[in-house]
Design a protein around this motif. Sequence first.
Motif, mmCIF file in Angstrom:
data_model
loop_
_atom_site.group_PDB
_atom_site.id
_atom_site.type_symbol
_atom_site.label_atom_id
_atom_site.label_comp_id
_atom_site.label_asym_id
_atom_site.label_seq_id
_atom_site.Cartn_x
_atom_site.Cartn_y
_atom_site.Cartn_z
ATOM 1 N N PRO A 186 0.779 -1.240 0.000
ATOM 2 C CA PRO A 186 0.000 0.000 0.000
ATOM 3 C C PRO A 186 0.814 1.295 0.000
ATOM 4 O O PRO A 186 0.397 2.274 -0.627
ATOM 5 C CB PRO A 186 -0.833 -0.113 1.287
ATOM 6 N N LEU A 187 1.965 1.327 0.687
ATOM 7 C CA LEU A 187 2.736 2.573 0.717
ATOM 8 C C LEU A 187 3.186 2.966 -0.683
ATOM 9 O O LEU A 187 3.233 4.161 -1.018
ATOM 10 C CB LEU A 187 3.950 2.425 1.642
ATOM 11 N N GLN A 231 2.252 6.428 -2.717
ATOM 12 C CA GLN A 231 3.251 7.218 -3.443
ATOM 13 C C GLN A 231 2.775 7.477 -4.872
ATOM 14 O O GLN A 231 2.899 8.601 -5.389
ATOM 15 C CB GLN A 231 4.592 6.477 -3.455
ATOM 16 N N SER A 232 2.196 6.465 -5.527
ATOM 17 C CA SER A 232 1.663 6.638 -6.878
ATOM 18 C C SER A 232 0.517 7.644 -6.887
ATOM 19 O O SER A 232 0.396 8.457 -7.814
ATOM 20 C CB SER A 232 1.172 5.291 -7.429
ATOM 21 N N LEU A 233 -0.312 7.607 -5.853
ATOM 22 C CA LEU A 233 -1.422 8.557 -5.747
ATOM 23 C C LEU A 233 -0.904 9.984 -5.619
ATOM 24 O O LEU A 233 -1.399 10.903 -6.291
ATOM 25 C CB LEU A 233 -2.293 8.196 -4.548
ATOM 26 N N ILE A 254 13.193 5.026 -2.753
ATOM 27 C CA ILE A 254 12.322 5.207 -1.585
ATOM 28 C C ILE A 254 12.491 4.053 -0.609
ATOM 29 O O ILE A 254 12.807 4.260 0.571
ATOM 30 C CB ILE A 254 10.858 5.366 -2.015
ATOM 31 N N SER A 255 12.297 2.827 -1.083
ATOM 32 C CA SER A 255 12.421 1.681 -0.174
ATOM 33 C C SER A 255 13.854 1.520 0.324
ATOM 34 O O SER A 255 14.082 1.244 1.508
ATOM 35 C CB SER A 255 11.952 0.402 -0.872
ATOM 36 N N LEU A 256 14.836 1.717 -0.556
ATOM 37 C CA LEU A 256 16.233 1.615 -0.123
ATOM 38 C C LEU A 256 16.604 2.774 0.795
ATOM 39 O O LEU A 256 17.385 2.609 1.737
ATOM 40 C CB LEU A 256 17.158 1.585 -1.340
ATOM 41 N N HIS A 302 6.633 -0.420 1.287
ATOM 42 C CA HIS A 302 6.790 0.231 -0.014
ATOM 43 C C HIS A 302 7.141 -0.791 -1.089
ATOM 44 O O HIS A 302 6.564 -0.784 -2.175
ATOM 45 C CB HIS A 302 7.877 1.309 0.038
ATOM 46 N N LYS A 303 8.082 -1.673 -0.782
ATOM 47 C CA LYS A 303 8.416 -2.776 -1.693
ATOM 48 C C LYS A 303 8.670 -4.010 -0.856
ATOM 49 O O LYS A 303 9.522 -3.993 0.041
ATOM 50 C CB LYS A 303 9.647 -2.441 -2.540
#
Length: 519
Positions: A100-101, A105-107, A203-205, A233-234
């Motif tokens: 979902p995170l 972010q896409s939103l 973002i995830s890293l 996020h991932k």
Amino acid sequence: MAKPRKPRTLAPDPSVAAARLPWHPPAPPVPTAVLISLAALLVRVLVSVGPYSGQGAAPKFGDYEAQRHWMELTLHLTPSDWYRNTSDNDLAYWGLDYPPLSAYQSLLHGRIINASLPEAVALRSSRGYESMESKLLMRWTVLSSDLLVFFPAALWFVWAYMKVGIGISGEERREGWMWLLAMVLISPCLVLIDHGHFQYNCISLGLTLGATAGVLSRNELVAAALFTLAINHKQMSLYFAPAFFSHLLGKCLKRKHPIVEVTKLAFVVLGTFALVWWPFLHSYEAALQVISRLAPFERGIYEDYVANFWCSTSVIIKWKKLFAIKPLKLMSLSATILAFLPSFVQQVKSPSNLGFLYSLMNSSFSFYLFSYQVHEKSILLPLLPASLLALEEPRMYGWFVYFALFSMYPLICRDQLLLQYIAVLGLFFLIHYSPGGSYGKRSNMSCRAKLVLSLPFLCSLLLHITYLQIEPPNRYPFLFDALIMFVCFSQFVILALYTNYKQWMLDTHSRSIGVKKDL
């Protein structure tokens, strides 16, 4: 009267010349950190000018279209329909398959693009939308994400690393931190995948990097929250989960009230998960729908020529033909657990800051080599902790970066990013081997070792040229892809064995975290 003779101009002393480099004292720290960050940003901007994944390649295009399509879906549909197959959301066409995170972010990015270019994210009609303006806007979303997440996390990590003084002398602590910052920020693989190929791994890293900095600076609750966000996020961030879990558990067990310490961490993790998943917790079916999208087992144990165990050995053992999905899942899970178990046990027994960094690399390497459905881009995950160990293992890091990038060479060629590939790799090694950097201080190597290492390197140079200039036989159209995979896999196995050995050989008595220190 004779004129006084001018003093002879001598060549500058090498140590003085080295001092002029940004990472060598007496350079002022804050301006130099800003300078390195700006240079890293400039590299990203220059790479982003080039092509992206699937550019002009109808009907499904590539990762660029996938990210744009997710902005379209999250912008126009309710959260209950983001992961569900509907008339407006065809899951066969780049269905959302991240937690979902990533959808949030896409939103956010979809709203930004919709404000200035609504046709780029219009529902249904925007499929395959490509224009120079939309490309600039999309590239800007990645750059801004990098600046807001990955860059601050890198600065925080370097500050925490140097403050703790992990495995380095006082002189290296004074001289090496700018070089380390350059190594973390100017990461060729991450730059090419995020700003060339087009993704948001920064973002995830970056969240994982921030969590690592939190662990080093003894902000464990902050670290737990950040790493939970990275997982949300991932899902590939789970590659690091054994390292975080074993290290934090080992620290908690050495404190006065271990149950209380573990409970606090569990509360933060569960609370963060609940906040992120809140729109999908109204029913069991809604949550299950999201989870089913995050584990695409139907794709098989591997897809492209990824340099891991299952794909590399498939030439001899036809895993997909011999075994169904269920036994392959069990085999993959068992192999992955066995691979990271030694690193896990070491950190539970003797948690240490340096051991934690090695454990991050060993854990992520285990998942990359043995887990189910690994992509070639997943090499970014073990590369992150490898960059954090650059001061401790400069030779290992340089070698790993080269072969990690080489493992993605076919992907880079498909994306037409060869010029960016050569430029970014050249820049990286120019900095890595620069005077005043940290490589030269630990470069003692026997002639026999150099000879052994030169063989895979020469093979890689030959394959670089062969892949571009020679057509493979019709019977084996992916021959060169497979050869690249074999060479890289052999090096990854050697590196994984080496870093596991180094973790177990740490002087746990002098570097382990004391009970009183943590209270």
